[in-house]
Write a protein that holds these residues in place. Sequence first.
Motif, short mmCIF file in Angstrom:
data_model
loop_
_atom_site.label_atom_id
_atom_site.label_comp_id
_atom_site.label_asym_id
_atom_site.label_seq_id
_atom_site.Cartn_x
_atom_site.Cartn_y
_atom_site.Cartn_z
N MET A 288 0.77 -1.12 0.07
CA MET A 288 -0.06 -0.11 -0.08
C MET A 288 0.73 1.29 0.07
N TYR A 289 1.93 1.19 0.73
CA TYR A 289 2.79 2.40 0.94
C TYR A 289 3.54 2.90 -0.50
N PHE A 290 4.06 1.67 -1.13
CA PHE A 290 4.70 1.97 -2.33
C PHE A 290 3.80 2.19 -3.42
N GLY A 291 2.65 1.41 -3.23
CA GLY A 291 1.58 1.69 -4.30
C GLY A 291 0.98 3.10 -4.43
N LEU A 292 0.69 3.48 -3.46
CA LEU A 292 0.07 5.03 -3.28
C LEU A 292 1.27 6.00 -3.88
N GLN A 293 2.47 5.68 -3.43
CA GLN A 293 3.50 6.67 -3.89
C GLN A 293 3.87 6.58 -5.66
N THR A 294 3.78 5.49 -6.14
CA THR A 294 4.06 5.24 -7.51
C THR A 294 3.47 4.42 -8.37
N GLY A 295 2.35 3.60 -7.68
CA GLY A 295 1.56 2.76 -8.31
C GLY A 295 2.24 1.51 -8.59
N TRP A 296 3.24 1.15 -8.11
CA TRP A 296 4.18 -0.21 -8.11
C TRP A 296 4.18 -0.87 -6.94
N VAL A 297 3.69 -2.27 -7.46
CA VAL A 297 3.47 -3.23 -6.02
C VAL A 297 4.08 -4.45 -6.32
N SER A 298 4.71 -5.10 -5.42
CA SER A 298 5.46 -6.36 -5.71
C SER A 298 4.84 -7.33 -4.68
N THR A 299 4.69 -8.65 -5.37
CA THR A 299 4.03 -9.54 -4.65
C THR A 299 4.98 -10.28 -3.37
N MET A 300 6.09 -9.76 -3.44
CA MET A 300 7.25 -10.13 -2.60
C MET A 300 7.39 -11.64 -2.30
N SER A 301 7.21 -12.61 -3.27
CA SER A 301 7.41 -13.93 -3.18
C SER A 301 8.80 -14.25 -2.76
N MET A 302 9.82 -13.66 -2.92
CA MET A 302 11.06 -14.14 -2.49
C MET A 302 11.39 -13.43 -1.29
N PRO A 303 11.13 -12.26 -0.76
CA PRO A 303 11.26 -11.83 0.68
C PRO A 303 10.42 -12.65 1.40
N ALA A 304 9.21 -13.07 1.17
CA ALA A 304 8.36 -13.97 1.65
C ALA A 304 9.04 -15.31 2.20
N SER A 305 9.60 -15.88 1.18
CA SER A 305 10.33 -16.98 1.28
C SER A 305 11.63 -17.06 2.20
N LEU A 306 12.33 -15.95 2.13
CA LEU A 306 13.22 -15.79 3.07
C LEU A 306 12.91 -15.47 4.36
N MET A 307 11.71 -14.87 4.64
CA MET A 307 11.34 -14.43 6.15
C MET A 307 10.62 -15.64 6.68
N GLY A 308 9.96 -16.87 5.78
CA GLY A 308 9.58 -17.81 6.33
C GLY A 308 10.48 -18.68 6.70
N PHE A 309 11.64 -18.88 5.82
CA PHE A 309 12.56 -19.74 6.24
C PHE A 309 13.35 -19.27 7.61
N GLY A 310 13.62 -18.13 7.54
CA GLY A 310 14.17 -17.56 8.84
C GLY A 310 13.61 -17.67 9.80
N LEU A 311 12.16 -17.48 10.12
CA LEU A 311 11.42 -17.49 11.20
C LEU A 311 11.33 -18.96 11.51
N PHE A 312 11.05 -19.96 10.77
CA PHE A 312 11.14 -21.36 11.05
C PHE A 312 12.58 -21.80 11.79
N ARG A 313 13.52 -21.51 10.99
CA ARG A 313 14.90 -21.69 11.40
C ARG A 313 15.07 -21.21 12.87
N LEU A 314 14.50 -19.94 13.31
CA LEU A 314 14.56 -19.48 14.47
C LEU A 314 13.79 -20.41 15.55
N LEU A 315 12.69 -20.85 15.20
CA LEU A 315 11.86 -21.51 16.07
C LEU A 315 12.41 -22.81 16.08
N ARG A 316 13.03 -23.35 15.08
CA ARG A 316 13.63 -24.60 15.31
C ARG A 316 14.62 -24.74 16.45
N ALA A 317 15.41 -23.48 16.50
CA ALA A 317 16.74 -23.43 17.46
C ALA A 317 15.92 -23.42 18.75
#
Length: 657
Positions: free
Chosen positions: A1-30
Amino acid sequence: MYFGLQTGWVSTMSMPASLMGFGLFRLLRARLGPLPFSPVENVLVQTVAGSMAIMPLGCGFVGVLPAMNYLLTPEEQGPIVLGLGKLVLWSLGLCYFGVVFAVPLRRQVVIRERLRFPSGFSTAVLISVLHGKANEGEGKTTTEGFASLAAREGEGQVQAVSSADGEGTKHAESWRRNVRLLLICFFVSGVFTLATYFLPVLRNIPVFGSVAASTWLWTLNPSLAYVGQGIIMGPATTLHMLLGAVVGWGILSPVAKSQGWAPAPVGDWENGSKGWIVWISLAIMLADAVVSLGYLALRSTIPYFPAFQSVPSRVKTMLGRRSHAGYTSISTSTDADDTTSSPNPRDSTVSDRDDNPLLGERQREEEGEEDDAPADQQISDRLVAIGLILSIIFCVVCIHIVFGDLVPLYATITAVFMALVLSIMGVRALGETDLNPVSGISKLAQLFFALIIPQSNKSSVLINLVAGAVSEAGALQAGDMMQDLKTGHLLGAAPKAQFWGQVIGATAGAVVSAFIYRMYTSVYQVPGDLFQVPTGYVWIFTARLVTGKGLPPMAKEWAIGSAILFALTTAVRTQTAGTRWHPLIPGGIAVAVGMYNVPSFTLARTIGGLLAWWWRSTMGWKDTPLIVLASGFILGEGFLSIVCLIMESVGVPHLGN
């Protein structure tokens, strides 16, 4: 929403979501001990996250709704300000039918034709690397077809195998380096975002001196998030955007001002060259859309005419039928044209077999078509049929409740079915080029409705906006679903689970987006310095253009000339796809985006695109850290923008004021 209202460009953020999901479960596993989090489950994480992230654009919160709220005049039945309840109902009505309609397209474009879907392919690569399924040095994974990775799953088994040959330690160290890089980039971007809140002048740094900045709007917004977006876009797209900025703001704007065609200050949307340029960019987008979608329509009809099966291969090549890689295994390359060949497809990262959809099923089986998901993991035809009918009815009912008699029932029904037809073209374009031409699709829908809705109707502009929004929503979500299905196909995820994940994410995203939109618009001035909503102006100007509201002086002549020029360049681009000349031919959509956005946004993205080129070409470094770098930049500003929103709402002063 923040970037879209500024420039109209919106990313699905698939790769950042994959990174965050992996990091979160890695921390939970520890902390909690062994937790099952395989690549298949990571696919589901990014599916849900991506379907949520696309909702601000898919539901019109960054374009159509600002146009209705702030830009519609009383003569056009506006402005229309929807309460929170109606905003939620509107977004829920738009968020389902595109997801359901994508399902029957999957077998044709993912299984038979094996279209690349570069973002989905890159996400699969990233997930495979994160989970230790790839040797980054060689750029190969152990995946050999659908569900083969899932069949071997079990984190303990994978780690044991990796440790046996020393790869476990290497992968763990690589993961730690990437996490450190992500956190550093997140921190730096977040700190800069906070700095821009207290010192707004940092968002507009003069590029060619104070006169050029104040008069002609040539400033730089050194947002690290925009740099990250430019990294993801790549050098070709960002340089085409820069070309649009140079032509629009460096040539056309001074010409329009000096000739008296746009007499108001440059930044005036109504009578300044800022608004005058938009008409040129609209013409370029429409030309690009007509040519590219017409080309895709032609290609989509070829499989249904047996006579074309006897056409020589060189003629098929002229029609754009180029080979699409068969993904018997995954390469870490994200270049859409980077394929390798091998006598045995199983020995190469990407097979160069010509996946011709005209081949019969028997011949396909003989040539070794990839296995599809097991029957119990597929989405049933019955579910698709019922879901499509119910989602269409739900969409029509929601729009009728929100707008009442202002939008006729027949217009909404026509818009939905037009969206389904245009979604086919959007999915194919996304699969081949990684560009879903939703802006062009919505403009074509607006043009079509201008022909069937009488101009004497006072609501013609509003109807035009709603029809375009419905078409954009369907094409956008069908494309997003297909990218995720491509990722899941490469890593062995169940299509049924991904479908329900997409539905869950779309539902949550639609509701959350309505709340966030209401928060931003109640705290910040829209349109304003921070949120200029340029796509809102594009929407309203297009609606007025096609409904006969007239153009500024000389805008018609320049628009026609620009449309002809970019119709030719788009035709050439379609025929040179896959060649080394393709990136050198300007893309109409990218040039148009560079025109209607002020230079400050485009310059930062160009820096990111050039950084990506330097990273890959000059330094020869791996792509995974580059993705991590871009993700950290984007996530840092995205998260800290919420802090800025809270400070703005409670009245924390800006030091620059």
